[in-house]
Design a protein around this motif. Structure first.
Motif, PDB file in Angstrom:
ATOM      1  N   VAL A   1       0.839  -1.204   0.000  1.00 16.62           N
ATOM      2  CA  VAL A   1       0.000   0.000   0.000  1.00 16.62           C
ATOM      3  C   VAL A   1       0.878   1.260   0.000  1.00 16.62           C
ATOM      4  N   ILE A   2       1.937   1.253   0.806  1.00 19.12           N
ATOM      5  CA  ILE A   2       2.835   2.418   0.860  1.00 19.12           C
ATOM      6  C   ILE A   2       3.460   2.663  -0.503  1.00 19.12           C
ATOM      7  N   PHE A   3       3.971   1.617  -1.160  1.00 17.98           N
ATOM      8  CA  PHE A   3       4.598   1.790  -2.468  1.00 17.98           C
ATOM      9  C   PHE A   3       3.584   2.204  -3.543  1.00 17.98           C
ATOM     10  N   MET A   4       2.359   1.690  -3.450  1.00 16.77           N
ATOM     11  CA  MET A   4       1.335   2.079  -4.431  1.00 16.77           C
ATOM     12  C   MET A   4       0.970   3.549  -4.287  1.00 16.77           C
ATOM     13  N   VAL A   5       1.007   4.081  -3.082  1.00 16.66           N
ATOM     14  CA  VAL A   5       0.663   5.478  -2.860  1.00 16.66           C
ATOM     15  C   VAL A   5       1.822   6.391  -3.257  1.00 16.66           C
ATOM     16  N   THR A   6       3.061   5.997  -2.940  1.00 17.13           N
ATOM     17  CA  THR A   6       4.199   6.890  -3.191  1.00 17.13           C
ATOM     18  C   THR A   6       4.738   6.812  -4.613  1.00 17.13           C
TER      19      THR A   6
END
Length: 148
Positions: free
Chosen positions: A32-37
């Motif tokens: 989720v963090i990588f998809m957002v950033t």
């Protein structure tokens, strides 16, 4: 009676399975963090640069400048001292700059681009110059007051 005070001994079998639920939780949080950033890293930011005049940088008299020019048609020219060149391709520019820098590593490289040349053309030139071994590359500009 066998060993009255002794409890029957039951041996536990070693557990051969690994509990992966905590690892899955961590992986999903990272996903989720990588998809957002990730989209934030690839997008540009619109910037309105201020229009100002600046003082020219004093060039070192002992170092000979190499000027690579890009004209309005996208042709490249290499000028060393007072010697100019015929139009050349990007690979020819890289080869010539590499040869010059192998003999004189302290030469400074300046890029002079026509105002009507596409930004990508100058960026590709600068990337090739870096690939040829140029440590730093300067840009030649004219003051807005020169036109008046």
């Amino acid at each position: 009676m066998k060993g009255m005070g002794m409890m029957p001994q039951h041996r536990r079998k070693p557990m051969s399975e690994i509990n992966v639920v905590p690892y899955i939780d961590v992986m999903l949080v990272l996903l989720v963090i990588f998809m957002v950033t990730a989209p934030m890293l690839t997008q540009g930011v619109k910037v309105d640069l201020p229009e100002t005049t600046s003082d020219p940088i004093q060039a070192d008299k002992n170092v000979e400048s190499i000027v690579v020019s890009v004209d309005a048609n996208g042709a490249y020219f290499v000028e060393v001292g007072d010697r100019g060149s015929d139009p050349m391709s990007l690979t020819e520019v890289r080869e010539q700059i590499s040869k010059i820098l192998s003999q004189r590593a302290s030469s400074e490289i300046l890029v002079r681009g026509d105002e009507h040349v596409e930004y990508g053309t100058v960026v590709r030139l600068m990337a090739e110059l870096q690939g040829a071994g140029a440590g730093s590359i300067g840009l030649i500009t004219e003051s807005p007051l020169d036109d008046k």
